[in-house]
Design an enzyme around this catalytic site. Structure first.
Site, PDB file in Angstrom:
ATOM      1  N   LYS A 124       7.618 -13.689  12.507  1.00 22.15           N
ATOM      2  CA  LYS A 124       8.837 -14.474  12.687  1.00 22.15           C
ATOM      3  C   LYS A 124       8.722 -15.515  13.819  1.00 22.15           C
ATOM      4  O   LYS A 124       8.073 -16.526  13.592  1.00 22.15           O
ATOM      5  CB  LYS A 124      10.033 -13.535  12.836  1.00 22.15           C
ATOM      6  CG  LYS A 124      10.162 -12.689  11.538  1.00 22.15           C
ATOM      7  CD  LYS A 124      11.482 -12.010  11.315  1.00 22.15           C
ATOM      8  CE  LYS A 124      11.549 -11.497   9.882  1.00 22.15           C
ATOM      9  NZ  LYS A 124      11.472 -10.057   9.706  1.00 22.15           N
TER      10      LYS A 124
ATOM     11  N   TYR B 146      12.586  -1.151   8.945  1.00 22.27           N
ATOM     12  CA  TYR B 146      11.849  -1.923   7.944  1.00 22.27           C
ATOM     13  C   TYR B 146      10.574  -2.445   8.581  1.00 22.27           C
ATOM     14  O   TYR B 146      10.608  -2.993   9.685  1.00 22.27           O
ATOM     15  CB  TYR B 146      12.700  -3.097   7.441  1.00 22.27           C
ATOM     16  CG  TYR B 146      11.997  -3.953   6.410  1.00 22.27           C
ATOM     17  CD1 TYR B 146      11.702  -3.441   5.151  1.00 22.27           C
ATOM     18  CD2 TYR B 146      11.613  -5.261   6.697  1.00 22.27           C
ATOM     19  CE1 TYR B 146      11.045  -4.228   4.197  1.00 22.27           C
ATOM     20  CE2 TYR B 146      10.965  -6.051   5.750  1.00 22.27           C
ATOM     21  CZ  TYR B 146      10.682  -5.527   4.504  1.00 22.27           C
ATOM     22  OH  TYR B 146      10.039  -6.294   3.560  1.00 22.27           O
TER      23      TYR B 146
ATOM     24  N   ASP C 133       6.850  -2.164  16.138  1.00 23.85           N
ATOM     25  CA  ASP C 133       7.010  -3.281  15.219  1.00 23.85           C
ATOM     26  C   ASP C 133       8.000  -4.248  15.863  1.00 23.85           C
ATOM     27  O   ASP C 133       9.212  -4.070  15.776  1.00 23.85           O
ATOM     28  CB  ASP C 133       7.515  -2.789  13.859  1.00 23.85           C
ATOM     29  CG  ASP C 133       7.711  -3.934  12.874  1.00 23.85           C
ATOM     30  OD1 ASP C 133       7.629  -5.106  13.305  1.00 23.85           O
ATOM     31  OD2 ASP C 133       7.959  -3.653  11.688  1.00 23.85           O
TER      32      ASP C 133
HETATM   33  C1  LIG Z   1      10.612  -9.195   8.713  1.00 24.52           C
HETATM   34  C2  LIG Z   1      10.025  -7.937   9.197  1.00 24.52           C
HETATM   35  C3  LIG Z   1       8.762  -7.486   8.786  1.00 24.52           C
HETATM   36  C4  LIG Z   1       7.991  -8.155   7.684  1.00 24.52           C
HETATM   37  O1  LIG Z   1       7.597  -9.453   8.001  1.00 24.52           O
HETATM   38  P1  LIG Z   1       7.304 -10.475   6.787  1.00 24.52           P
HETATM   39  O2  LIG Z   1       6.796 -11.699   7.475  1.00 24.52           O
HETATM   40  O3  LIG Z   1       8.584 -10.640   6.055  1.00 24.52           O
HETATM   41  O4  LIG Z   1       6.259  -9.842   5.924  1.00 24.52           O
HETATM   42  C5  LIG Z   1       8.229  -6.376   9.398  1.00 24.52           C
HETATM   43  N1  LIG Z   1       8.908  -5.721  10.351  1.00 24.52           N
HETATM   44  C6  LIG Z   1      10.125  -6.111  10.769  1.00 24.52           C
HETATM   45  C7  LIG Z   1      10.797  -5.364  11.867  1.00 24.52           C
HETATM   46  C8  LIG Z   1      10.733  -7.211  10.188  1.00 24.52           C
HETATM   47  O5  LIG Z   1      11.976  -7.557  10.551  1.00 24.52           O
END
Ligand SMILES: *Cc1c(COP(=O)(O)O)cnc(C)c1O
Length: 432
Positions: free
Chosen positions: A262, A146, A234
């Protein structure tokens, strides 16, 4: 209108009238586990308290945005003090520089940073930047990873052989994902010179917890170098969660572009991407790749992020890893004791749960196809038992379990005792 004594059901009914599904992010809905979301009134350390006064030991922790525990005094004080000086200016601030320096100092391969307001913006920008820098159209992503909800990254698509991506959501036209190639996780795909970038969660934490098999990340690095594609990590979950240098440091593989979110916002809206200067200066205003944000580098978010990072010493990570280990080991024991089929996976400070025996004890999924064989109904039964006992797990079987520094050994033992009851009940219900 506020009711004098709101209940979760009352609030949810009101929410559903004005908010689709009653939630502002679909992962918060209880559709896959059943029941009604608890509406949080307040939170402190390892606990959240709902509108009815019920307290839960919280393993959601804002899906990993919280690492010190809720309402950590250092973060709260930083936010209050920052707010008194104004909440957004539309001009640069010293704290943006400080946070960028912190990230550049800790993250391998990062010498410049651009702050955004969410992880989604960070990955979306990383893809645009990679395309602008290389002049190539295609990106490769992995099924089950994701990367936020930008059109080109929502494609989940085919498994097995890498296939041209199909839209993972209504409203995403085929043209938006025509240049997205979806490949199975943990297999190094064949690349060619049409590929701008390979984007990957270096530890996949959005399909349960799926660690990279030895050689996967190294193989991606090599494959990208061979065709001149950029490697994008990511690290929105793993960054500053697995350690100061995130997954890049843990696995000794350096990406070209790294995305964060995060943890670096201390629970306030934030995202960031970083790379070497040559790549980053392709962004506006120094370069031709446009990217912007009214609230980017927000004074409250940078204050909270810096306050959180201040606490994250190597000792803090060692402690967090020990707590995660205590919980993971404890869960294995408790679930096995109840005859509840499950495998628990730990990567450093991250914990994942797979419901179902798997081919062997200690087995962990290797890709999305594996991960999706998890028993969602068993998870739903366990989730319900935990919640009624006072332990909050995410209302979905594919989320990682987040332990914070506020989860003391005693709190973890207490959660494990409650889990033993929940697992007994879930195993009994399954046998009926
Ligand atoms: C949470 C998440 C995102 C998106 O971040 P948001 O602040 O919710 O837009 C992207 N990549 C990973 C791996 C994530 O866990």
């Amino acid at each position: 209108m506020t009711e004098p004594h709101p209940t979760n059901t009352g609030l949810f009914e009101a929410a559903r009238r004005v908010i689709p599904g009653g939630v502002n992010s679909p992962v918060r809905a209880f559709g896959s586990v059943g029941g009604t979301p608890y509406f949080v009134e307040s939170a402190s350390g390892p606990y959240v308290t709902d509108a009815e006064g019920q307290q839960y030991i919280d393993f959601v922790q804002s899906y990993g945005a919280i690492i010190l525990g809720h309402a950590h005094p250092a973060v709260t004080e930083a936010v209050v003090s920052a707010a008194a000086d104004g909440t957004s200016y539309g001009a640069p601030t010293a704290r943006e520089v400080a946070l960028a320096e912190r990230i550049a100092c800790a993250a391998p391969g990062v010498s410049q940073v651009r702050l955004t307001s969410s992880g989604t913006e960070a990955t979306m920008t990383a893809v645009r930047l990679a395309r602008g820098f290389t002049g190539r159209p295609r990106i490769v992503k992995f099924a089950g990873c994701y990367h936020g909800h930008a059109d080109s990254l929502l494609a989940a698509g085919g498994s097995g052989v890498a296939t041209l991506g199909l839209s993972g959501s209504a409203g995403v036209p085929p043209s938006a994902v025509a240049d997205t190639v979806v490949a199975p996780y943990n297999v190094v795909p064949e690349l060619d010179d049409r590929i701008a970038a390979v984007v990957v969660e270096p530890v996949a934490a959005n399909m349960g917890l799926v660690p990279p098999v030895p050689g996967f990340l190294e193989g991606l690095r090599q494959a990208c170098d061979e065709v001149g594609a950029l490697l994008i990590f990511d690290e929105v979950i793993t960054g500053f969660r697995l350690g100061l240098g995130g997954a890049a440091e843990r696995y000794g593989v350096t990406a070209d572009i790294s995305c964060f979110g995060k943890v670096i916002g201390g629970g306030l809206p934030i995202g960031a991407l970083g790379a070497r200067t040559e790549i980053m200066e392709t962004l506006a205003p120094t370069g031709p790749v446009y990217q912007a944000g009214t609230l980017s580098g927000n004074p409250l978010a940078t204050a909270a992020g810096l306050a959180a990072l201040d606490q994250l010493t190597p000792e803090a990570y060692a402690q967090l890893e020990a707590r995660a280990g205590q919980f993971a080991d404890g869960m294995r024991g408790v679930l096995a004791g109840a005859g509840f089929d499950a495998n628990v996976c730990q990567v450093g400070t991250l914990v994942g749960l797979y419901c179902g025996a798997g081919p062997a004890s200690g087995w962990v999924p290797a890709d999305y196809d594996d991960a999706r064989t998890t028993d969602e109904q068993a998870y739903a039964r366990l989730h319900a038992g935990l919640l009624s006992g006072g332990v909050a797990f995410a209302p979905g079987a594919y989320e990682a379990i987040f332990v914070s520094l506020a989860h003391t050994p005693e709190v973890i033992d207490q959660a494990l005792a409650l889990m033993a009851d929940a697992a007994d009940a879930a195993a009994a219900a399954a046998g009926l």
